[in-house]
Enzyme design. Structure first.
Site, short mmCIF file in Angstrom:
data_model
loop_
_atom_site.label_atom_id
_atom_site.label_comp_id
_atom_site.label_asym_id
_atom_site.label_seq_id
_atom_site.Cartn_x
_atom_site.Cartn_y
_atom_site.Cartn_z
N GLU A 1 -4.04 -20.95 -14.55
CA GLU A 1 -4.21 -22.28 -13.87
C GLU A 1 -5.60 -22.63 -13.50
O GLU A 1 -5.75 -23.34 -12.90
CB GLU A 1 -3.17 -22.29 -13.03
CG GLU A 1 -1.55 -22.19 -13.77
CD GLU A 1 -0.60 -22.38 -12.59
OE1 GLU A 1 -0.90 -23.03 -11.44
OE2 GLU A 1 0.75 -22.13 -12.98
N TYR B 1 0.88 -1.30 -0.09
CA TYR B 1 -0.04 0.07 0.13
C TYR B 1 0.91 1.22 0.02
O TYR B 1 2.02 1.41 0.81
CB TYR B 1 -1.00 -0.11 1.46
CG TYR B 1 -1.85 1.24 1.41
CD1 TYR B 1 -3.04 1.22 0.56
CD2 TYR B 1 -1.51 2.01 2.15
CE1 TYR B 1 -3.81 2.54 0.69
CE2 TYR B 1 -2.23 3.34 2.28
CZ TYR B 1 -3.42 3.52 1.75
OH TYR B 1 -4.25 4.69 1.87
N GLY C 1 6.81 5.73 -7.86
CA GLY C 1 7.86 4.57 -7.50
C GLY C 1 8.04 3.91 -6.38
O GLY C 1 8.76 3.09 -6.31
N ILE C 2 7.27 4.51 -5.41
CA ILE C 2 7.31 3.87 -4.18
C ILE C 2 6.85 2.42 -4.10
O ILE C 2 7.47 1.49 -3.47
CB ILE C 2 6.46 4.74 -3.07
CG1 ILE C 2 7.17 6.13 -3.04
CG2 ILE C 2 6.27 4.08 -1.84
CD1 ILE C 2 6.12 7.32 -2.36
N GLY C 3 5.85 1.92 -4.79
CA GLY C 3 5.36 0.92 -4.91
C GLY C 3 6.06 0.04 -5.48
O GLY C 3 6.37 -1.22 -5.05
N TYR D 1 1.13 -5.06 -11.24
CA TYR D 1 1.54 -6.33 -10.80
C TYR D 1 2.03 -6.92 -12.35
O TYR D 1 3.07 -7.70 -12.43
CB TYR D 1 0.58 -7.13 -10.24
CG TYR D 1 0.39 -6.95 -8.70
CD1 TYR D 1 1.64 -6.27 -7.75
CD2 TYR D 1 -0.83 -6.75 -8.22
CE1 TYR D 1 1.26 -5.80 -6.57
CE2 TYR D 1 -0.88 -6.22 -6.91
CZ TYR D 1 0.05 -5.77 -6.10
OH TYR D 1 -0.02 -5.42 -5.05
N GLY E 1 2.61 7.12 -7.72
CA GLY E 1 3.13 7.49 -8.91
C GLY E 1 4.40 8.04 -8.94
O GLY E 1 4.97 8.73 -9.92
#
Length: 164
Positions: A147, A90, A99-101, A135, A97
């Site tokens: 799968e 989080y 680059g922390i994530g 992701y 926006g």
């Protein structure tokens, strides 16, 4: 230099981690479902790993609220071996926006690799298209699509009923 730092969480971060956990739950309209408390996070600290993001500050500035966190646990896959499960990642809305994530996810990835893991899994709510795209851009894939796996959850009441 970036305007933030990533570091391993310490006990003094628990209240801020909980605050962000509640923000995340509120974004999902699920804040009333959170049963964890700061005391639970403190008591069960040995069962999870956590990295936090904070704004870069000068030595003489007052401490500021944390701006992100990633919380995960180590697991074991009978097919693959050591693995990790990312419970939460989080970043506060005002700091997205930047680059922390990506840096949080990169730091967790390095940590799980350093600890012998061969994969990491997590869940994403289907309405969260921003997270899904984030992701996927990092190389993750949707296990349900690829799968045809579904994840099930058994609450404590069902565990108790089953255990009798």
């Amino acid at each position: 230099m970036s305007g933030f730092t990533i570091r391993r969480a310490v006990d003094e971060d628990i209240e801020e981690i909980f605050r962000m956990c509640m923000e995340l739950a509120d974004l999902s309209d699920d804040g009333d479902s959170v049963k964890t408390t700061p005391e639970t996070l403190r008591r069960d600290r040995k069962y999870y790993e956590c990295f936090v993001a904070e704004e870069a500050t000068t030595a003489d500035s007052a401490s500021q609220p944390l701006i992100g966190y990633a919380l995960y646990v180590y697991t074991f896959s009978t097919w693959d071996g050591r693995s990790a499960f990312l419970n939460d990642i989080y970043v506060t809305p005002d700091h997205r926006g930047k680059g922390i994530g990506t840096d949080l996810l990169r730091t967790v990835a390095q940590d799980v690799l350093d600890n012998g893991c061969v994969l990491m899994e997590w869940c994403v709510l289907n309405w969260n298209s921003n997270a899904i795209e984030f992701y996927k851009s990092k190389g993750a894939f949707d296990l349900t699509e690829a799968e045809h796996v579904h994840i099930y959850k058994m609450p404590k009441s069902s565990l108790e009923k089953l255990a009798k």
